[in-house]
Design a protein around this motif. Structure first.
Motif, PDB file in Angstrom:
ATOM      1  N   ALA A 237       0.947  -1.267  -0.141  1.00 24.49           N
ATOM      2  CA  ALA A 237       0.042   0.284   0.119  1.00 24.49           C
ATOM      3  C   ALA A 237       0.903   1.276   0.059  1.00 24.49           C
ATOM      4  O   ALA A 237       1.848   1.261   0.768  1.00 24.49           O
ATOM      5  CB  ALA A 237      -0.880   0.027   1.209  1.00 24.49           C
ATOM      6  N   MET A 238       0.496   2.192  -0.754  1.00 22.97           N
ATOM      7  CA  MET A 238       1.319   3.525  -1.167  1.00 22.97           C
ATOM      8  C   MET A 238       0.732   4.612  -0.457  1.00 22.97           C
ATOM      9  O   MET A 238       1.316   5.749  -0.424  1.00 22.97           O
ATOM     10  CB  MET A 238       1.817   3.578  -2.544  1.00 22.97           C
ATOM     11  CG  MET A 238       2.729   2.544  -3.075  1.00 22.97           C
ATOM     12  SD  MET A 238       3.141   2.991  -4.781  1.00 22.97           S
ATOM     13  CE  MET A 238       1.452   2.940  -5.749  1.00 22.97           C
ATOM     14  N   THR A 239      -0.718   4.353  -0.041  1.00 21.61           N
ATOM     15  CA  THR A 239      -1.407   5.593   0.256  1.00 21.61           C
ATOM     16  C   THR A 239      -1.786   5.484   1.949  1.00 21.61           C
ATOM     17  O   THR A 239      -1.765   6.302   2.475  1.00 21.61           O
ATOM     18  CB  THR A 239      -2.703   5.763  -0.198  1.00 21.61           C
ATOM     19  OG1 THR A 239      -2.349   5.725  -1.627  1.00 21.61           O
ATOM     20  CG2 THR A 239      -3.546   6.931   0.006  1.00 21.61           C
TER      21      THR A 239
ATOM     22  N   ILE B  40       0.022  14.754  -6.953  1.00 20.01           N
ATOM     23  CA  ILE B  40      -0.591  15.156  -5.779  1.00 20.01           C
ATOM     24  C   ILE B  40      -0.098  14.575  -4.492  1.00 20.01           C
ATOM     25  O   ILE B  40      -0.134  15.146  -3.369  1.00 20.01           O
ATOM     26  CB  ILE B  40      -2.132  14.922  -5.767  1.00 20.01           C
ATOM     27  CG1 ILE B  40      -2.796  15.456  -6.945  1.00 20.01           C
ATOM     28  CG2 ILE B  40      -2.904  15.137  -4.628  1.00 20.01           C
ATOM     29  CD1 ILE B  40      -4.174  15.168  -7.430  1.00 20.01           C
ATOM     30  N   SER B  41       0.318  13.420  -4.522  1.00 20.74           N
ATOM     31  CA  SER B  41       0.641  12.421  -3.359  1.00 20.74           C
ATOM     32  C   SER B  41       1.936  13.103  -2.779  1.00 20.74           C
ATOM     33  O   SER B  41       2.437  12.869  -1.731  1.00 20.74           O
ATOM     34  CB  SER B  41       0.940  10.909  -3.794  1.00 20.74           C
ATOM     35  OG  SER B  41      -0.395  10.252  -4.123  1.00 20.74           O
TER      36      SER B  41
ATOM     37  N   ASN C  50       9.047   7.864  -3.984  1.00 20.23           N
ATOM     38  CA  ASN C  50       9.493   8.741  -4.560  1.00 20.23           C
ATOM     39  C   ASN C  50       8.147   9.070  -5.782  1.00 20.23           C
ATOM     40  O   ASN C  50       8.356   8.810  -6.937  1.00 20.23           O
ATOM     41  CB  ASN C  50      10.935   8.605  -5.502  1.00 20.23           C
ATOM     42  CG  ASN C  50      11.243   9.895  -6.322  1.00 20.23           C
ATOM     43  OD1 ASN C  50      10.408  10.900  -6.735  1.00 20.23           O
ATOM     44  ND2 ASN C  50      12.428   9.929  -6.599  1.00 20.23           N
ATOM     45  N   TYR C  51       7.258   9.825  -5.134  1.00 22.14           N
ATOM     46  CA  TYR C  51       5.876   9.955  -5.981  1.00 22.14           C
ATOM     47  C   TYR C  51       6.199  10.896  -7.173  1.00 22.14           C
ATOM     48  O   TYR C  51       5.630  10.478  -8.393  1.00 22.14           O
ATOM     49  CB  TYR C  51       4.982  10.808  -5.083  1.00 22.14           C
ATOM     50  CG  TYR C  51       4.416  10.165  -3.894  1.00 22.14           C
ATOM     51  CD1 TYR C  51       3.519   8.841  -4.092  1.00 22.14           C
ATOM     52  CD2 TYR C  51       4.676  10.552  -2.807  1.00 22.14           C
ATOM     53  CE1 TYR C  51       3.003   8.260  -3.057  1.00 22.14           C
ATOM     54  CE2 TYR C  51       4.464   9.672  -1.623  1.00 22.14           C
ATOM     55  CZ  TYR C  51       3.503   8.550  -1.681  1.00 22.14           C
ATOM     56  OH  TYR C  51       3.084   8.043  -0.736  1.00 22.14           O
TER      57      TYR C  51
ATOM     58  N   GLY D 135      -3.605  13.172   4.025  1.00 22.21           N
ATOM     59  CA  GLY D 135      -4.067  13.837   2.853  1.00 22.21           C
ATOM     60  C   GLY D 135      -4.864  13.034   1.738  1.00 22.21           C
ATOM     61  O   GLY D 135      -4.951  13.424   0.394  1.00 22.21           O
ATOM     62  N   VAL D 136      -5.138  11.605   2.220  1.00 21.21           N
ATOM     63  CA  VAL D 136      -5.808  10.829   1.065  1.00 21.21           C
ATOM     64  C   VAL D 136      -7.052  11.366   0.790  1.00 21.21           C
ATOM     65  O   VAL D 136      -7.807  10.932  -0.055  1.00 21.21           O
ATOM     66  CB  VAL D 136      -5.983   9.348   1.833  1.00 21.21           C
ATOM     67  CG1 VAL D 136      -4.498   8.668   1.863  1.00 21.21           C
ATOM     68  CG2 VAL D 136      -6.688   9.377   3.078  1.00 21.21           C
TER      69      VAL D 136
END
Length: 330
Positions: free
Chosen positions: A45-47, A286-287, A296-297, A75-76
């Motif tokens: 999971a990255m969020t 955005i992330s 590294n979004y 921030g999700v």
């Protein structure tokens, strides 16, 4: 009585959450000790962070109690409506058995077909295009002028309009799509070999070809490396593999598709991969501003946009819409 955690635990859960889990387990007659909790962090999971929680049971003929717990990242709320997601979870809980299949050969294609067939509350219209436009506005509001130029954001409004025009077809199949079917959101029970899809925060009605495209694109990712943001498109499934997957997808509901039906969906999924690259490219930008997870979004976003411009002429033709013309500074 103190809470005892056993087994593998990557990080710790908040004390308040642990107390909630104890109170929950205290209501279950088949849990010997509600304070004896096994915590396992599920990666991928990255969020958000997702944990699998077990309560061991001494009776060998009784399964352990098990729940999934999600700890939301910061921030999700930018990406999805929390109330909509909760309603989705509540509704999907009634379909838990429908999302399992004891035959390992069925795997994800069968699960996707079942998922797409769910009759969910809310409007049954395509969410993709409005979501892309909303995320583009948000990304541009967060970026500096140089970043807007670097990522080519000023031209993406036209690209979204172009894709909507080119990909929308009369009679295309719309279903309830997962929209984030990466391997971390697919669980296989090692005992029963059943498959379950988890993490429905991006789920909405969309063309099913888009969901297939998303799943294929995620095969190029490996979020367990030292550079989880790097996509390796040599691992993208080849045409024969995609055709086999879609054939299994179509036949799993009892259909007997002809070759042209399979081929049409293969091509549709490939074209929708373009929309998928824009979707996750914008998500990455955005992330980078709203999430503090070590990922590294921006580089991830850069790769998705790069792949969009690379694949667009091959999938839509060299003269469809504007070309990049150096607008993206790779």
């Amino acid at each position: 009585m103190a809470i005892k955690t056993i087994g593998f635990s990557d990080g710790s859960l908040p004390e308040e959450l642990m107390q909630i889990l104890v109170r929950l387990a205290s209501r279950w007659e088949d849990v010997n000790d509600p304070h004896l909790i096994e915590v396992k962090r599920l990666s991928g999971a990255m969020t958000n962070e997702i944990f699998e929680i077990f309560w061991p049971n001494e009776k060998v003929d009784v399964h352990h109690r098990k729940v999934l717990v999600r700890v939301y990242g910061e921030g999700v709320e930018v990406f999805f409506n929390r109330d909509d997601e909760i309603r989705t979870f509540e509704s999907l809980s009634y379909h838990a058995d429908d999302l399992r299949d004891p035959e390992i050969s069925a795997l994800i294609a069968v699960k996707m077909r079942e998922f797409h067939s769910l009759d969910m509350p809310g409007t049954k219209t395509v969410f993709l295009w409005n979501r892309l436009r909303r995320w583009l506005r948000k990304a541009k509001s967060l970026c500096t002028l140089s970043e807007i130029k670097d990522f080519g954001l000023d031209c993406l409004g036209d690209e979204i309009q172009l894709l909507e025009k080119e990909l929308t077809q009369d009679g295309q199949e719309i279903g309830f799509c997962h929209n984030d079917l990466q391997y971390g959101n697919i669980m296989i029970d090692e005992v029963t070999k059943s498959v379950t899809l988890i993490d429905y925060e991006y789920a909405s009605y969309n063309p099913v070809a888009y969901d297939l495209a998303n799943h294929f694109s995620e095969m190029a990712a490996n979020y367990h490396t030292d550079t989880p943001h790097i996509m390796d498109y040599t691992k993208y499934p080849d045409e024969e593999e995609r055709r086999r997957f879609i054939f299994a997808y179509l036949t799993s509901s009892g259909d007997d598709p002809c070759d042209s039906e399979v081929e049409n969906m293969v091509q549709d999924a490939e074209k929708y991969s373009l929309a998928n690259h824009l979707f996750w490219g914008l998500w990455g930008i955005i992330s980078a501003y709203v999430n503090n997870i070590d990922f590294n979004y921006k580089e991830y976003a850069r790769q998705r946009f790069q792949q969009y411009w690379l694949r667009k002429p091959k999938l839509l033709g060299p003269f469809v819409g504007p070309l990049a013309d150096g607008q993206i500074g790779f």
